[in-house]
Design a protein around this motif. Structure first.
Motif, short mmCIF file in Angstrom:
data_model
loop_
_atom_site.label_atom_id
_atom_site.label_comp_id
_atom_site.label_asym_id
_atom_site.label_seq_id
_atom_site.Cartn_x
_atom_site.Cartn_y
_atom_site.Cartn_z
N LEU A 1 0.85 -1.17 0.00
CA LEU A 1 0.00 0.00 0.00
C LEU A 1 0.90 1.23 0.00
O LEU A 1 1.69 1.43 0.91
N SER A 2 0.80 2.05 -1.02
CA SER A 2 1.63 3.23 -1.10
C SER A 2 0.98 4.19 -2.07
O SER A 2 -0.10 3.95 -2.59
N ALA A 3 1.69 5.31 -2.32
CA ALA A 3 1.20 6.29 -3.28
C ALA A 3 1.52 5.86 -4.71
O ALA A 3 1.27 6.61 -5.64
N ALA A 4 2.07 4.68 -4.89
CA ALA A 4 2.44 4.20 -6.21
C ALA A 4 1.27 3.47 -6.85
O ALA A 4 0.31 3.06 -6.20
N SER A 5 1.35 3.30 -8.18
CA SER A 5 0.37 2.48 -8.89
C SER A 5 0.49 1.04 -8.38
O SER A 5 1.52 0.64 -7.84
N TRP A 6 -0.56 0.25 -8.58
CA TRP A 6 -0.56 -1.12 -8.04
C TRP A 6 0.63 -1.91 -8.55
O TRP A 6 1.25 -2.69 -7.82
N ASN A 7 0.94 -1.70 -9.84
CA ASN A 7 1.99 -2.52 -10.45
C ASN A 7 3.37 -2.15 -9.91
O ASN A 7 4.22 -3.02 -9.69
N VAL A 8 3.61 -0.87 -9.67
CA VAL A 8 4.89 -0.45 -9.09
C VAL A 8 4.98 -0.92 -7.64
O VAL A 8 6.02 -1.42 -7.19
N ALA A 9 3.88 -0.77 -6.89
CA ALA A 9 3.89 -1.21 -5.49
C ALA A 9 4.13 -2.71 -5.39
O ALA A 9 4.79 -3.19 -4.45
N ALA A 10 3.62 -3.48 -6.36
CA ALA A 10 3.76 -4.94 -6.31
C ALA A 10 5.21 -5.39 -6.41
O ALA A 10 5.56 -6.49 -5.97
N THR A 11 6.07 -4.55 -6.95
CA THR A 11 7.48 -4.93 -7.11
C THR A 11 8.32 -4.60 -5.89
O THR A 11 9.51 -4.93 -5.86
N GLY A 12 7.75 -3.92 -4.90
CA GLY A 12 8.52 -3.52 -3.72
C GLY A 12 9.29 -2.24 -3.88
O GLY A 12 10.07 -1.86 -3.00
N ALA A 13 9.09 -1.52 -4.98
CA ALA A 13 9.84 -0.27 -5.22
C ALA A 13 9.65 0.76 -4.10
O ALA A 13 10.62 1.42 -3.71
N PRO A 14 8.43 0.94 -3.57
CA PRO A 14 8.28 1.94 -2.50
C PRO A 14 9.16 1.68 -1.28
O PRO A 14 9.50 2.62 -0.56
N ASP A 15 9.54 0.44 -1.05
CA ASP A 15 10.45 0.16 0.07
C ASP A 15 11.80 0.82 -0.14
O ASP A 15 12.42 1.33 0.80
N LEU A 16 12.28 0.82 -1.38
CA LEU A 16 13.55 1.49 -1.65
C LEU A 16 13.39 3.01 -1.60
O LEU A 16 14.31 3.72 -1.18
N TRP A 17 12.23 3.52 -2.03
CA TRP A 17 11.99 4.96 -1.90
C TRP A 17 12.11 5.40 -0.45
O TRP A 17 12.67 6.45 -0.15
N SER A 18 11.54 4.57 0.45
CA SER A 18 11.56 4.93 1.86
C SER A 18 12.98 4.97 2.42
O SER A 18 13.22 5.59 3.46
N LYS A 19 13.91 4.33 1.75
CA LYS A 19 15.32 4.34 2.17
C LYS A 19 16.10 5.45 1.47
O LYS A 19 17.31 5.59 1.68
N GLY A 20 15.43 6.22 0.64
CA GLY A 20 16.09 7.33 -0.04
C GLY A 20 16.62 7.02 -1.42
O GLY A 20 17.39 7.80 -1.98
N PHE A 21 16.20 5.89 -2.01
CA PHE A 21 16.70 5.49 -3.33
C PHE A 21 15.56 5.56 -4.35
O PHE A 21 14.59 4.80 -4.28
N PHE A 22 15.70 6.50 -5.27
CA PHE A 22 14.67 6.74 -6.29
C PHE A 22 15.22 6.60 -7.71
O PHE A 22 14.58 7.01 -8.65
N GLY A 23 16.43 6.05 -7.83
CA GLY A 23 17.06 5.99 -9.15
C GLY A 23 17.83 7.25 -9.49
O GLY A 23 18.20 7.45 -10.66
N GLN A 24 18.09 8.11 -8.49
CA GLN A 24 18.73 9.39 -8.76
C GLN A 24 20.10 9.21 -9.41
O GLN A 24 20.88 8.36 -9.04
N LYS A 25 20.34 10.04 -10.45
CA LYS A 25 21.58 10.08 -11.23
C LYS A 25 21.86 8.79 -11.99
O LYS A 25 22.98 8.57 -12.47
N VAL A 26 20.86 7.94 -12.15
CA VAL A 26 20.97 6.75 -13.00
C VAL A 26 20.30 7.08 -14.33
O VAL A 26 19.20 7.65 -14.35
N VAL A 27 20.92 6.73 -15.43
CA VAL A 27 20.38 7.03 -16.76
C VAL A 27 19.86 5.73 -17.38
O VAL A 27 20.59 4.75 -17.49
N VAL A 28 18.59 5.76 -17.78
CA VAL A 28 17.96 4.61 -18.44
C VAL A 28 17.60 5.01 -19.87
O VAL A 28 17.06 6.09 -20.10
N ALA A 29 17.91 4.15 -20.81
CA ALA A 29 17.61 4.39 -22.22
C ALA A 29 16.57 3.40 -22.71
O ALA A 29 16.47 2.28 -22.21
#
Length: 767
Positions: free
Chosen positions: A141-169
């Protein structure tokens, strides 16, 4: 207006070949000429030295191809070839050549083969998915879409990791740069966009597929929920599809090659960290097309992770597709929100490698929320998209999250972390439906920590702005950084236009035009750990003037601000002068001035005016008034105590006079106390039935009400505004609830006065 569209048919970009015969262009044959395969000039590049190794590797590949193509390319042009392009990464050349020249080209020293440049187009989309049966699958349960929340991504956000300074193509149909959830995340510059067809010089998307894929990777939260896995990562893109459905093998090679060296200068490392490929060749199901194996191998050797969609050719077994099923491919299949493998998701095994597991991972790919093509940034569109294209995008975003936590991870490290931590679904252990299991980036993070790796300690950033920004003048932004490991590197974006504006701890920037938006600073420490922070800024006009006392003298030390930016007040100088910047042009604003020494209840006044030069009158000598104490004192002469202290204002924010205030209990009964009307000093106005020019009132009562107290503002017998004040229990003598009734129409502009007790007032410029 934001729009969420109805569920979309599966949208994985899947391709089919138009045939192996030479295609012609104006009588010329479209070919790829392959020369000697590059030697082992590359190696695995783990750790912080990877970028330097990548520079040397790129230079070596260019030098190797340049030496071997130096005779071939001039020869082709002499023989009438057109559109000659060096594919230096794989030591090949693409060209349109006269048919009669092909034998002589094949006979040249160093040429291994001349083969058709295959044309590929988008294949038909799979049919609408059936409603799946419920199946256990971990959701967050988070402010993320269901599919993003299902992957556990919000747990990393809570630790301060949002993909900052990473480049995806992405290698796709392009990206809609105008979408507000994506526009600010483009890295910017000529090294961040490549249209292999040369049609668009800046990011563009004809079909919307690439926009949907990018939204899952790094989309923002303008829709009300976070759409992207790594919302602070940056994106670059290659547009390989034209029309929007056609491309060639040479175009795809050119796209991979550009990703290794986007600016064409091997000495500058501007390659992405992750490359997402949501496309494949479904007409050759369960076959091995190795055309791009060397490209993939080289990118991964250069420290660049490469992800592929598994394909939409299920539900039968042995429906893998290339390039994802070939050596180096990291193929991702689709599951729905319940953890069921999608009926269309391609199944293993793969005939191309041993072990033959396919796909390697599954991730959400049915009715996932993402960005869509938009008509304008003010009316962004969103869609529920389906297909393994979006499963791959979740995985690419997960890699970006892990890289922001562990910057030194190699492609092999990332792949192993994700497969080792995957949630086992279906038959126990790896299988040909779910691969190693469902993506769980939070578990991957935990696994890396348990393996002994230390995650980043992202720096903490505070951004301050010295004053409201004024168009045409330098605005100064300062930063305070703590944590992490100094020294720090700084990357400022102060105008919302992709690119770097400053690289120091502070940033001075002159806005050429009105700007309202974020100022973002990303800081990277000595260990490669990054953090980003933003503040909102308004760069506009300047409102200036003089603050005077009632005698016409200067009023220094008076705080002047406007409602939209109360955090950026200015103080009048020794001569009473003030200058307030950041005001939108032509807009009417509230101007508030107050003596800071008088506390929250000190007399002040809001002036409503159109921007421009404005002089003010303020009485700094007015005695400080503690209205709360005054109201309590006034109520002490009556039965009960002060329940409410308030002021009535009109819509312009000015105090409203001549207003009658009534109060009732939640039961509808009138209170047993009464309403007092107060003057500027906080004293009761004897016999008053309405507010005076200060608009102040107090309510005295002795009711122990547990429900809300309903207030009403009446003028000439008409109720113009109401407010509900919760009273959990009977207040003590020290408790006063403050309220502002502010839905009255504005009163006519009054004549200049001193307000009867201090405050801030407009002064005519002709005075």
């Amino acid at each position: 207006m934001q729009k969420f569209l109805t569920p979309l048919l599966a949208l994985a970009l899947v391709l089919f070949q138009a045939g192996a015969a030479f295609s012609s262009g104006g009588g010329l044959q479209d070919v790829i000429i392959r020369l000697e395969r590059p030697p082992d000039v590359f190696k695995a590049l783990p750790g912080p030295a990877g970028k330097e190794e990548r520079k040397r590797m790129t230079a070596a590949l260019k030098a190797f191809a340049g030496e071997r193509q130096k005779n071939l390319i001039p020869f082709l042009r002499r023989r009438g070839a057109k559109n000659v392009k060096s594919l230096w990464m794989i030591n090949a050349v693409s060209a349109l050549v006269p048919p009669e020249a092909i034998p002589s080209i094949e006979a040249m020293p160093g040429v291994l083969s001349v083969s058709p440049n295959e044309t590929v187009t988008l294949a038909p989309e799979p049919p609408e998915p059936l409603e799946p049966l419920p199946r256990a699958y971990p959701l967050a349960l988070s402010a993320a879409s269901w599919n993003v929340a299902a992957t556990g991504a919000p747990d990393l956000w809570s630790k301060g990791f949002f993909g900052q300074k990473v480049v995806v193509a992405t290698m796709d149909s392009g990206v809609d740069m105008g979408h507000p959830d994506l526009s600010g995340k483009w890295r910017g510059g000529t090294n961040s966009w490549f249209d292999v067809h040369g049609v668009y010089s800046t990011p563009h998307d004809d079909s919307g597929h690439g926009t949907r894929v990018m939204g899952v990777i790094c989309g923002g939260d303008q829709s009300g929920m976070t759409l992207g896995m790594a919302p602070q990562s940056e994106w670059i893109a290659v547009r390989i599809f034209d029309g929007p459905t056609a491309t060639t093998w040479a175009d795809i090679h050119a796209g991979f090659q550009w990703l290794l060296d986007p600016d064409g200068n091997p000495a500058t490392d501007d390659a992405p960290d992750v490359v997402n490929n949501s496309w494949g060749f479904p007409e050759q199901v369960d076959q091995c097309i190795t055309e791009f194996s060397l490209d993939i191998q080289l990118l991964k050797a250069a420290g660049i992770s490469v992800v592929f969609s598994a394909g939409n050719e299920g539900p039968s077994s042995s429906t893998s597709v290339s390039p994802g099923n070939a050596a180096g491919g990291f193929a991702v299949g689709a599951v729905d929100r319940y953890g069921n493998v999608a009926y269309f998701s391609s199944r293993g095994p793969t005939p191309c490698v041993t072990p033959d597991l396919y796909p390697l991972l599954v991730a959400p790919g049915v009715s996932v929320s993402t960005t869509d093509l938009s008509l304008s940034s003010s009316s962004p569109s969103y869609v529920q998209a389906t297909g393994t294209s979006f499963s791959a995008a979740h995985t690419s975003g997960a890699m970006a999250l892990l890289l922001s936590a562990f910057p030194g991870l190699s492609p092999a490290d990332l792949q192993n972390a994700l497969t080792d931590s995957a949630v086992d679904l279906g038959a126990a252990g790896p299988d040909y439906d779910y691969g190693n299991g469902a993506l769980d980036v939070s578990a991957a993070y935990d696994g890396l920590v348990l393996s002994g790796l230390s995650p980043c300690n992202p720096p903490a950033i505070t951004i301050t702005q010295s004053a409201g920004a004024v168009v045409g003048r330098p605005a100064h932004f300062a930063s305070e950084v703590s944590g992490g490991t100094p020294p720090y590197s700084y990357d400022w974006d102060v105008d919302g236009i992709p690119g770097t504006d400053c690289v120091t701890a502070g940033c001075d920037f002159s806005y050429p035009d009105f700007y309202e938006g974020p100022v973002t600073l990303c800081v990277t420490d000595a260990n490669g750990c990054s953090a980003c922070a933003s503040v909102n800024v308004v760069a506009g006009l300047e409102v200036s003037g003089t603050v005077q006392n009632l005698s016409g003298g200067a009023a220094p030390g008076v705080s002047v601000s406007w409602e939209a930016r109360p955090d950026l007040p200015v103080t009048s100088d020794a001569n009473g002068n003030y200058a307030l910047g950041g005001v939108p042009p032509g807009e009417q604003i509230h101007l508030v001035c107050q003596d800071p020494t008088k506390g929250n209840f000190a007399p002040s006044h809001s002036a409503f005016f159109t921007t421009g030069a404005t002089n003010l009158v303020f009485d700094p000598a007015a005695a400080p008034v503690d209205l709360e104490t005054a109201a309590q004192a006034a109520c002490a002469t009556l039965p009960g105590q002060a329940l409410v202290l308030g002021v009535v204002r009109d819509l312009a924010g000015d105090a409203a006079s001549g207003v009658k205030v009534t109060a009732k209990l939640s039961s509808g009964q009138a209170i047993t106390g009464r309403v007092l009307y107060l003057d500027a000093s906080g004293a009761e106005i004897p016999g008053a039935q309405t507010t005076d020019e200060t608009g102040r009132f107090a309510i005295c009562g002795q009711d122990a009400s547990t429900g809300p107290l309903t207030l009403a503002a009446e003028k000439e017998g008409v109720v113009l505004s109401t407010a509900s004040i919760p009273l959990a229990s009977r207040p003590t003598d020290a408790e006063v609830t403050a309220v502002i009734l502010s839905e009255l129409p504005p009163a006519p502009v009054p004549a200049l006065s001193d307000g009867g007790g201090g405050g801030c007032f407009l002064k005519s410029l002709s005075d």
